[in-house]
Design a protein around this motif. Structure first.
Motif, PDB file in Angstrom:
ATOM      1  N   ASP A  90      11.843  12.386   4.165  1.00  0.00           N
ATOM      2  CA  ASP A  90      10.392  12.477   4.084  1.00  0.00           C
ATOM      3  C   ASP A  90       9.868  13.539   3.127  1.00  0.00           C
ATOM      4  O   ASP A  90       8.736  13.951   3.220  1.00  0.00           O
ATOM      5  N   ASP A 123       5.188  19.208  -4.355  1.00  0.00           N
ATOM      6  CA  ASP A 123       5.400  18.172  -3.338  1.00  0.00           C
ATOM      7  C   ASP A 123       4.773  16.857  -3.811  1.00  0.00           C
ATOM      8  O   ASP A 123       3.553  16.730  -3.869  1.00  0.00           O
ATOM      9  N   THR A 158       5.398  13.964  -2.283  1.00  0.00           N
ATOM     10  CA  THR A 158       5.554  12.982  -1.199  1.00  0.00           C
ATOM     11  C   THR A 158       4.341  12.056  -1.063  1.00  0.00           C
ATOM     12  O   THR A 158       4.523  10.837  -0.961  1.00  0.00           O
ATOM     13  N   PRO A 159       3.069  12.592  -1.071  1.00  0.00           N
ATOM     14  CA  PRO A 159       1.937  11.663  -0.919  1.00  0.00           C
ATOM     15  C   PRO A 159       1.871  10.627  -2.042  1.00  0.00           C
ATOM     16  O   PRO A 159       1.594   9.461  -1.789  1.00  0.00           O
ATOM     17  N   ILE A 160       2.176  11.065  -3.277  1.00  0.00           N
ATOM     18  CA  ILE A 160       2.146  10.125  -4.403  1.00  0.00           C
ATOM     19  C   ILE A 160       3.232   9.073  -4.229  1.00  0.00           C
ATOM     20  O   ILE A 160       3.021   7.888  -4.412  1.00  0.00           O
ATOM     21  N   ARG A 161       4.403   9.570  -3.796  1.00  0.00           N
ATOM     22  CA  ARG A 161       5.521   8.661  -3.567  1.00  0.00           C
ATOM     23  C   ARG A 161       5.177   7.650  -2.471  1.00  0.00           C
ATOM     24  O   ARG A 161       5.479   6.470  -2.577  1.00  0.00           O
ATOM     25  N   THR A 162       4.510   8.131  -1.397  1.00  0.00           N
ATOM     26  CA  THR A 162       4.137   7.231  -0.302  1.00  0.00           C
ATOM     27  C   THR A 162       3.194   6.143  -0.819  1.00  0.00           C
ATOM     28  O   THR A 162       3.354   4.964  -0.488  1.00  0.00           O
ATOM     29  N   LEU A 163       2.227   6.567  -1.644  1.00  0.00           N
ATOM     30  CA  LEU A 163       1.291   5.580  -2.211  1.00  0.00           C
ATOM     31  C   LEU A 163       2.034   4.548  -3.053  1.00  0.00           C
ATOM     32  O   LEU A 163       1.755   3.353  -2.980  1.00  0.00           O
ATOM     33  N   GLN A 164       2.992   5.052  -3.832  1.00  0.00           N
ATOM     34  CA  GLN A 164       3.771   4.128  -4.673  1.00  0.00           C
ATOM     35  C   GLN A 164       4.529   3.138  -3.804  1.00  0.00           C
ATOM     36  O   GLN A 164       4.582   1.946  -4.091  1.00  0.00           O
ATOM     37  N   THR A 165       5.111   3.665  -2.701  1.00  0.00           N
ATOM     38  CA  THR A 165       5.876   2.797  -1.804  1.00  0.00           C
ATOM     39  C   THR A 165       4.957   1.738  -1.185  1.00  0.00           C
ATOM     40  O   THR A 165       5.314   0.563  -1.113  1.00  0.00           O
ATOM     41  N   GLU A 218      -0.452  -1.921  10.050  1.00  0.00           N
ATOM     42  CA  GLU A 218      -0.163  -1.900   8.610  1.00  0.00           C
ATOM     43  C   GLU A 218      -0.402  -3.288   8.028  1.00  0.00           C
ATOM     44  O   GLU A 218      -0.224  -4.289   8.726  1.00  0.00           O
TER      45      GLU A 218
END
Ligand code: ADP
Length: 461
Positions: A200, A224, A226-233, A407
């Protein structure tokens, strides 16, 4: 007191005065003298005695003043070393000591000014480092950590105390970061890498070697992502889900067309059956496109809510009547439990009817024949919102699915295998609409014991 020069002028006078006083004393005592020589001797001895006493007294006064000054200086130096500012020597007399005091005061004033500037600079730097969103570490030439900000400590899950004076490798721990640092040491130039720590945390790490005057060291920056990565995911998942969801009805349509082309057209009953299937697939596709459009409209906020004072019954009656025929076909009982005198809510009626329809549709879809669906509304304890619930006696939702059912495109395995299908968008839309009303939506369910969906709407004041 006198300055050094004045002392030089005054001292012979003092000696002369003392000597004369001694002479006078001897002269006054002259009747006691038996001979002139003895009188002179006595006068000389008395004058010399007085002179000696005077000199000793003067020396003592001088020494005392000097040592008092030294004591004051020592005390002030101690205070300054302890960080106390405003230390000044008060006496400013015109002599050597006065000059020393002046110089000392000038020194302390200058030092105090420098200390104030440095303290302010340090405070600003510390505040910047403390509130910086990115992690920052500084290691010395040998790789020992000499500075770590709170963001870096948080990202690396380490306490400041455990990090300071420890080797960078011990502090960053992760093998990819250690490799990056070793590369930086070896090549002596900046290294950048994206590093995934655990499941995470996704970081961008930049390690820069620096030389500042005689000091060498390493600056480590951790951002960090992570939020950008989460959006990409989420976006990747969305595209893959939508492709998958579109492929199923399209494949089915292709199969229907091929079967009709292969001769089913010549068999009218079979042709009718296949056309019915084609129509069903087209309905599914249309519903999905409509729901996707609705979702993007709500998310983008392009179509604002038409918020009005609305009676709760207006939000629930239309969806209930819409789904009653299907519930009847499925032999499921539909009950509305609406207390009288509920305050009106502040809502976009059309959108909220959509939420109620989605929840009711799911309940009807999943509840087996003989089951019961209850729609209930009540005022919350604080009397700030109305809580609406849709409970069914269906199969319930597995605990593993519960956190994910809101989701987009999420469907439980059971739902996937059901003939009624579904887009997996209904609850995502419901959540967006409710949250746009400043409400909350949640579910309680135990597998085998039915499901209960709840949402709140603020009352209109
Ligand atoms: P769908 O179009 O598949 O119904 P939803 O977003 O409305 O999509 O629901 C997502 C998933 O939540 C469903 O596939 C199903 O697994 C589960 N679910 C929703 N409502 C119920 C319910 N009343 N009983 C059991 N499972 C439900």
């Amino acid at each position: 007191m006198f300055s050094k020069l004045r002392w030089r002028v005054a001292l012979p006078f003092i000696i002369l005065v003392l000597f004369v006083m001694g002479g006078l004393a001897a002269f006054i005592g002259r009747p006691a003298c038996t001979a002139n020589l003895a009188c002179i001797q006595r006068a000389v001895w008395t004058a010399a005695g007085l002179l000696a006493v005077g000199i000793i007294a003067l020396a003592w006064v001088q020494a005392e003043q000097g040592s008092r000054l030294l004591r004051q200086l020592a005390e002030l130096a101690r205070q300054m070393a302890a960080g106390k500012k405003n230390g000044r020597l008060l006496a400013q007399k015109q002599n050597d000591a006065g000059d020393l005091i002046k110089s000392f005061n000038f020194l302390t004033d200058t030092l105090n000014g420098r200390i104030t500037d440095l303290t302010e600079e340090k405070r600003q730097l510390a505040a910047g480092m403390k509130f910086m969103a990115d992690g920052m570490l500084i290691a010395d030439e040998t790789g020992k950590v000499c500075l770590i900000n709170p963001a870096a400590a948080r990202l690396l899950k380490i306490k400041k105390k455990q990090a300071l004076n420890h080797s960078l490798a011990e502090v960053i721990r992760h093998h990819q970061l250690i490799d990056l640092w070793q590369r930086c040491q070896k090549e002596n130039r900046e290294q950048v890498a994206a590093v995934e720590i655990g499941r995470d945390l996704f970081l961008q790490a930049v390690i820069t070697p620096y030389t500042e005057k005689d000091t060498r060291g390493y600056l480590v920056m951790l951002q960090d992502l992570t939020p950008i990565r989460t959006l990409q995911t989420i976006r990747r998942d969305f595209i893959s889900n939508i492709s998958h969801e579109l492929r199923t009805p399209l494949a089915s349509l292709r199969a229907v067309v091929e079967t009709l082309q292969d001769g089913a057209l010549d068999d009218p009953p079979a042709a009718e059956r296949f056309l019915g299937r084609a129509e069903h697939e087209i309905d599914t596709l249309t519903q999905m496109v409509e729901e996707l459009l609705e979702l993007s409209r709500i998310e983008s906020g392009l179509v604002p809510l038409k918020l009005e004072e609305t009676a709760v019954s207006d939000l629930l009656l239309t969806p209930l009547e819409r789904l009653r025929p299907q519930a009847k076909r499925n032999e499921v009982e539909l009950i509305l439990d609406l207390p009288a005198h509920l305050p009106p809510v502040f809502a976009d009626a059309e959108r909220m009817q959509r939420v109620a329809t989605n929840l009711l549709h799911n309940a009807v879809k999943f509840t087996p024949p003989g089951g019961k669906i209850t729609v209930h509304a009540r005022l919350n304890k604080k009397e700030t919102a109305v809580v609406i619930s849709v409970k069914d006696t269906g199969p319930g939702i597995p605990a593993a699915d519960l956190p994910r059912i809101f989701e987009r495109f999420y469907k439980s395995d059971r739902a996937r295998t059901r003939s009624e299908g579904g887009t997996g968008l209904g609850l995502a839309i419901a959540r967006h609409i409710v949250e746009a009303h400043n409400g909350r939506i949640w579910v309680k369910s135990n597998e085998g014991q039915g499901s209960a969906f709840y949402f709140t709407l603020p009352i209109s004041r």
